[in-house]
Design a protein around this motif. Structure first.
Motif, PDB file in Angstrom:
ATOM      1  N   VAL A  86       0.862  -1.183   0.000  1.00  0.00           N
ATOM      2  CA  VAL A  86       0.000   0.000   0.000  1.00  0.00           C
ATOM      3  C   VAL A  86       0.897   1.232   0.000  1.00  0.00           C
ATOM      4  CG1 VAL A  86      -1.824   1.246   1.197  1.00  0.00           C
ATOM      5  CG2 VAL A  86      -1.769  -1.256   1.288  1.00  0.00           C
ATOM      6  N   GLN A  87       0.596   2.159  -0.871  1.00  0.00           N
ATOM      7  CA  GLN A  87       1.433   3.356  -0.983  1.00  0.00           C
ATOM      8  C   GLN A  87       0.561   4.590  -1.140  1.00  0.00           C
ATOM      9  OE1 GLN A  87       4.280   3.157  -4.152  1.00  0.00           O
ATOM     10  NE2 GLN A  87       5.303   5.045  -3.594  1.00  0.00           N
ATOM     11  N   ILE A  88       0.894   5.636  -0.396  1.00  0.00           N
ATOM     12  CA  ILE A  88       0.272   6.950  -0.559  1.00  0.00           C
ATOM     13  C   ILE A  88       1.305   7.871  -1.185  1.00  0.00           C
ATOM     14  CG2 ILE A  88      -0.615   8.975   0.645  1.00  0.00           C
ATOM     15  CD1 ILE A  88      -2.074   7.220   2.522  1.00  0.00           C
ATOM     16  N   THR A  89       0.976   8.397  -2.330  1.00  0.00           N
ATOM     17  CA  THR A  89       1.909   9.256  -3.068  1.00  0.00           C
ATOM     18  C   THR A  89       1.420  10.698  -3.019  1.00  0.00           C
ATOM     19  OG1 THR A  89       0.720   8.844  -5.135  1.00  0.00           O
ATOM     20  CG2 THR A  89       2.558   7.388  -4.607  1.00  0.00           C
ATOM     21  N   PRO A  90       2.238  11.626  -2.516  1.00  0.00           N
ATOM     22  CA  PRO A  90       1.834  13.032  -2.514  1.00  0.00           C
ATOM     23  C   PRO A  90       1.932  13.627  -3.902  1.00  0.00           C
ATOM     24  CG  PRO A  90       4.047  12.806  -1.631  1.00  0.00           C
ATOM     25  CD  PRO A  90       3.553  11.413  -1.895  1.00  0.00           C
ATOM     26  N   GLU A  91       1.053  14.571  -4.193  1.00  0.00           N
ATOM     27  CA  GLU A  91       1.071  15.230  -5.488  1.00  0.00           C
ATOM     28  C   GLU A  91       2.211  16.238  -5.599  1.00  0.00           C
ATOM     29  OE1 GLU A  91      -1.017  14.608  -8.253  1.00  0.00           O
ATOM     30  OE2 GLU A  91      -1.301  12.864  -6.996  1.00  0.00           O
ATOM     31  N   SER A  92       2.663  16.740  -4.476  1.00  0.00           N
ATOM     32  CA  SER A  92       3.799  17.669  -4.458  1.00  0.00           C
ATOM     33  C   SER A  92       4.918  17.025  -3.656  1.00  0.00           C
ATOM     34  CB  SER A  92       3.409  19.008  -3.829  1.00  0.00           C
ATOM     35  OG  SER A  92       2.932  18.816  -2.515  1.00  0.00           O
ATOM     36  N   PRO A  93       6.176  17.312  -4.002  1.00  0.00           N
ATOM     37  CA  PRO A  93       7.289  16.690  -3.289  1.00  0.00           C
ATOM     38  C   PRO A  93       7.267  17.037  -1.799  1.00  0.00           C
ATOM     39  CG  PRO A  93       8.033  17.780  -5.294  1.00  0.00           C
ATOM     40  CD  PRO A  93       6.626  18.214  -5.079  1.00  0.00           C
ATOM     41  N   ARG A  94       7.164  16.023  -0.979  1.00  0.00           N
ATOM     42  CA  ARG A  94       7.197  16.230   0.460  1.00  0.00           C
ATOM     43  C   ARG A  94       7.533  14.911   1.139  1.00  0.00           C
ATOM     44  NH1 ARG A  94       1.266  17.968   2.214  1.00  0.00           N
ATOM     45  NH2 ARG A  94       2.353  18.097   4.229  1.00  0.00           N
ATOM     46  N   LYS A  95       8.101  15.000   2.305  1.00  0.00           N
ATOM     47  CA  LYS A  95       8.491  13.828   3.067  1.00  0.00           C
ATOM     48  C   LYS A  95       7.305  13.348   3.889  1.00  0.00           C
ATOM     49  CE  LYS A  95      11.327  10.832   4.997  1.00  0.00           C
ATOM     50  NZ  LYS A  95      11.884   9.700   4.241  1.00  0.00           N
ATOM     51  N   LEU A  96       6.958  12.072   3.728  1.00  0.00           N
ATOM     52  CA  LEU A  96       5.849  11.497   4.468  1.00  0.00           C
ATOM     53  C   LEU A  96       6.361  10.670   5.637  1.00  0.00           C
ATOM     54  CD1 LEU A  96       3.489  10.313   1.596  1.00  0.00           C
ATOM     55  CD2 LEU A  96       3.499  12.493   2.798  1.00  0.00           C
ATOM     56  N   GLY A  97       5.535  10.557   6.657  1.00  0.00           N
ATOM     57  CA  GLY A  97       5.865   9.729   7.807  1.00  0.00           C
ATOM     58  C   GLY A  97       5.468   8.286   7.578  1.00  0.00           C
ATOM     59  N   ASP A  98       5.484   7.489   8.643  1.00  0.00           N
ATOM     60  CA  ASP A  98       5.127   6.074   8.546  1.00  0.00           C
ATOM     61  C   ASP A  98       3.656   5.925   8.175  1.00  0.00           C
ATOM     62  OD1 ASP A  98       7.673   5.409   9.209  1.00  0.00           O
ATOM     63  OD2 ASP A  98       7.247   4.947  11.315  1.00  0.00           O
ATOM     64  N   LEU A  99       3.391   4.976   7.300  1.00  0.00           N
ATOM     65  CA  LEU A  99       2.034   4.686   6.858  1.00  0.00           C
ATOM     66  C   LEU A  99       1.478   3.537   7.696  1.00  0.00           C
ATOM     67  CD1 LEU A  99      -0.372   4.949   4.911  1.00  0.00           C
ATOM     68  CD2 LEU A  99       0.853   3.405   3.355  1.00  0.00           C
ATOM     69  N   THR A 100       0.350   3.787   8.362  1.00  0.00           N
ATOM     70  CA  THR A 100      -0.324   2.766   9.163  1.00  0.00           C
ATOM     71  C   THR A 100      -1.506   2.233   8.370  1.00  0.00           C
ATOM     72  OG1 THR A 100       0.314   3.896  11.191  1.00  0.00           O
ATOM     73  CG2 THR A 100      -1.441   2.274  11.352  1.00  0.00           C
ATOM     74  N   VAL A 101      -1.575   0.913   8.243  1.00  0.00           N
ATOM     75  CA  VAL A 101      -2.618   0.282   7.434  1.00  0.00           C
ATOM     76  C   VAL A 101      -3.355  -0.757   8.270  1.00  0.00           C
ATOM     77  CG1 VAL A 101      -3.128  -1.041   5.349  1.00  0.00           C
ATOM     78  CG2 VAL A 101      -1.271   0.626   5.332  1.00  0.00           C
ATOM     79  N   GLU A 102      -4.673  -0.705   8.228  1.00  0.00           N
ATOM     80  CA  GLU A 102      -5.520  -1.745   8.799  1.00  0.00           C
ATOM     81  C   GLU A 102      -6.191  -2.473   7.650  1.00  0.00           C
ATOM     82  OE1 GLU A 102      -8.236   0.001  11.512  1.00  0.00           O
ATOM     83  OE2 GLU A 102      -6.685   0.919  12.770  1.00  0.00           O
TER      84      GLU A 102
END
Length: 565
Positions: free
Chosen positions: A80-96
């Motif tokens: 599972v991946q969340i991609t930002p539309e603008s360049p930015r650093k994302l944190g940890d992705l939590t998935v249920e």
């Protein structure tokens, strides 16, 4: 000059109702507040809302990768991946994660978040579901955005349809400027890479010599470096460096190992006489071109039983980019992924095979999860319950080669009939253990590159863009209605009330004048009042025209610059 009329003083004041008709202070205040203040406020609201709507953007999209067909009890990979539309650093992705069928939900292991941020992946075992439709539910949360929930339909089957990989051929233009020499008439000489040629990495080149019919040729041979850099040696057309010399085995094979430091490699293969090693019987120059990739993958041993352990070495040219490694079962299903990914060029990692059927297990390594494509590195392992290596053990690999003989090759001297004859010879010729191992390496390493890639079930980018466009269309429709429709009503109401106000004030003034004057003086004053009323109405009309023009200019500006959908 005409004398200004004088009005006699009234002994008593005008009645209160006459005074209100004459000056109308309450109505003037109402008109002033509603039309002078309310109009610009409404126009400002329309402009601000239009600018706000125009600046609405899709901030992120979701990519979900897993198999569309699930077999109960079998392993599967999930990413599972969340991609930002603008360049930015994302944190940890939590998935249920959970899967629902017939109103009952089955919880699934949560994919593990990766250090890269905005991405989670892992391996799961399909619950005991009944064949039919089911729904995969995912709830995703990352610090930069609002939580998202997605539901994806899947199919539960008892047996999955085989998934074929995509045959990948190098798109490098250098690949099609092949200046390799023609094949000699009496013998045929080939040099092919194990998997593929890749500059900047350790490469294994496989040399094969057969007779004109495709039967293996065994004898003394040498390989010289004419152009390029390999194994610390630099090519020289006038004095080619010696890369290897020795004897091709009973399968007609030999191998060369070394670090490739150039994009293009030119080799000269020499076949020598048995009685005089200095005498060259046949020779051929062969040109090899590096694949357009920055990742390499090797897996050992080449043959393993289901549930056995592999040693996987993968790495990229960049030490900072993670290398994702996926596993595909004999049926082509995505059954596992390395968690966490390989960082840089770390030591070989041990990996235990999940329970799969017999056949070809394929490992794929790449940097980019959304579209690995041509840059994907491929490693193959034969899943076989019998690890014994003998001539009979080559049968599955020979069958795999025969099934792919019709695929396109960039080698312009490719001869399907000779390849088929060579496979027949390997199937019938008695070979030593060393020759069987050599033949196994050739059969496994020269299979055409076919890439599966992680199957993508959902990619919300386009859907989110369409939803945003539809939302903007709805907003812009109501803003047009508010600005043009409301503005038109505003102008009509303002014109009606302005005329009514001027007419009432003029009538009140005339009524007062009639009570104070008479005769010619009254007629003259009535003419002045009528003229003043026409002037006031004309100025009001001019003001309305100016406001209508301003409203139209604002609407045209917003239509061209803001209401783009």
């Amino acid at each position: 000059m005409r004398a200004t009329p004088r009005f006699p003083k009234r002994a008593t004041p005008l009645p209160s109702e006459d005074y209100e008709l004459l000056s109308s202070p309450i109505e003037h205040r109402f008109v002033h507040r509603v039309f002078v203040i309310g109009g610009p406020i409404g126009l400002a609201i329309a402009i601000v809302l239009s600018l706000w709507v125009s600046h609405q953007r899709v901030t992120n999209a979701v990519i979900i990768q897993t198999e569309p067909q699930w077999v109960p009890g079998e392993p599967l990979a999930l990413r599972v991946q969340i991609t930002p539309e603008s360049p930015r650093k994302l944190g940890d992705l939590t998935v249920e994660a959970s899967v629902e069928q017939d109103g009952q939900r089955y919880p699934l292991p949560a994919p593990g978040p990766l250090a890269t941020g905005g991405l989670a992946q892992g391996r799961l075992t399909v619950p005991s579901l009944t064949p039919g439709r089911a729904t995969l539910h995912l709830r995703m949360e990352v610090s930069a955005f609002s939580p998202r929930e997605e539901s994806i339909p899947i199919e539960v089957v008892t047996r999955r349809d085989p998934v074929a990989g995509t045959h990948v051929v190098s798109t490098s233009m250098s690949q099609y400027a092949d200046d390799s020499g023609e094949q000699p008439e009496a013998v045929k000489i080939d040099v092919r890479p194990y998997s593929r040629v890749l500059a900047g990495f350790h490469n294994t080149l496989l040399v094969r010599v057969t007779d004109a019919a495709g039967v293996p040729w065994s004898g003394p041979a040498a390989v010289r470096l004419v152009d390029g850099e390999m194994d610390g040696k630099r090519g020289n057309p006038d004095a080619p460096a010696l890369l290897w010399e020795g004897q091709t085995d009973a399968a007609g094979l030999a191998s060369i190992d070394g670090l490739l430091a150039s994009e293009v490699l030119r080799l000269r293969v020499e076949l020598r006489a048995e009685d005089d090693p200095d005498r060259v019987l046949h020779q051929r120059m062969i040109r090899l071109v590096s694949f357009a990739g920055a990742v390499q993958l090797r897996a050992t041993p080449r043959r393993v039983a289901a549930g056995g352990e592999l040693e996987v070495a993968a790495g990229g040219l960049s030490a900072k980019r993670p290398v994702f490694v996926d596993a595909y079962g004999p049926d082509g299903a995505w059954i596992g992924t390395f968690d966490p990914p390989i960082n840089g060029r770390e030591p070989p990692r041990a990996w235990t095979l999940p329970a799969t059927g017999e056949g070809l297990l394929q490992l794929e390594a790449y940097h980019f999860t959304t579209a690995p494509g041509e840059s994907t590195a491929v490693g193959r392992v034969l899943v076989d319950p019998d690890p014994a290596i003998d001539s009979a053990s080559l049968a599955p690999l020979i069958a795999l080669q025969r099934a792919r003989l019709g695929l396109h090759r960039t080698d312009r001297t490719w001869d399907e009939a000779r390849e088929r004859a060579y496979l027949d010879a390997l199937a019938t010729r008695p070979l030593s253990a060393a020759a069987v191992a050599s033949a196994e390496r050739w059969l496994l390493g020269t299979l055409p590159i076919e890439v599966h890639g992680p199957p993508t079930l959902l990619r919300t980018h386009q859907r989110d863009l369409e939803a945003m466009k539809q939302s903007k269309r709805t907003w812009n429709f109501w803003l047009r209605l508010f600005l043009l429709g409301g503005g038109g009503l505003f102008l009509v109401a303002m014109g009606v009330l302005m005329r009514r106000s001027h007419v009432r004030d003029a009538d009140a003034t005339l009524a007062e004048l009639r009570s104070l004057t008479d005769g010619e003086e009254r007629e003259a004053l009535e003419g002045h009042v009528a003229q003043s009323r026409r002037g006031a109405l004309f100025r009001g009309l001019l003001f309305l025209v100016m406001m209508a023009g301003c409203l139209g200019a604002v609407a045209l500006l917003l239509e061209n610059l803001v209401w783009e959908f």
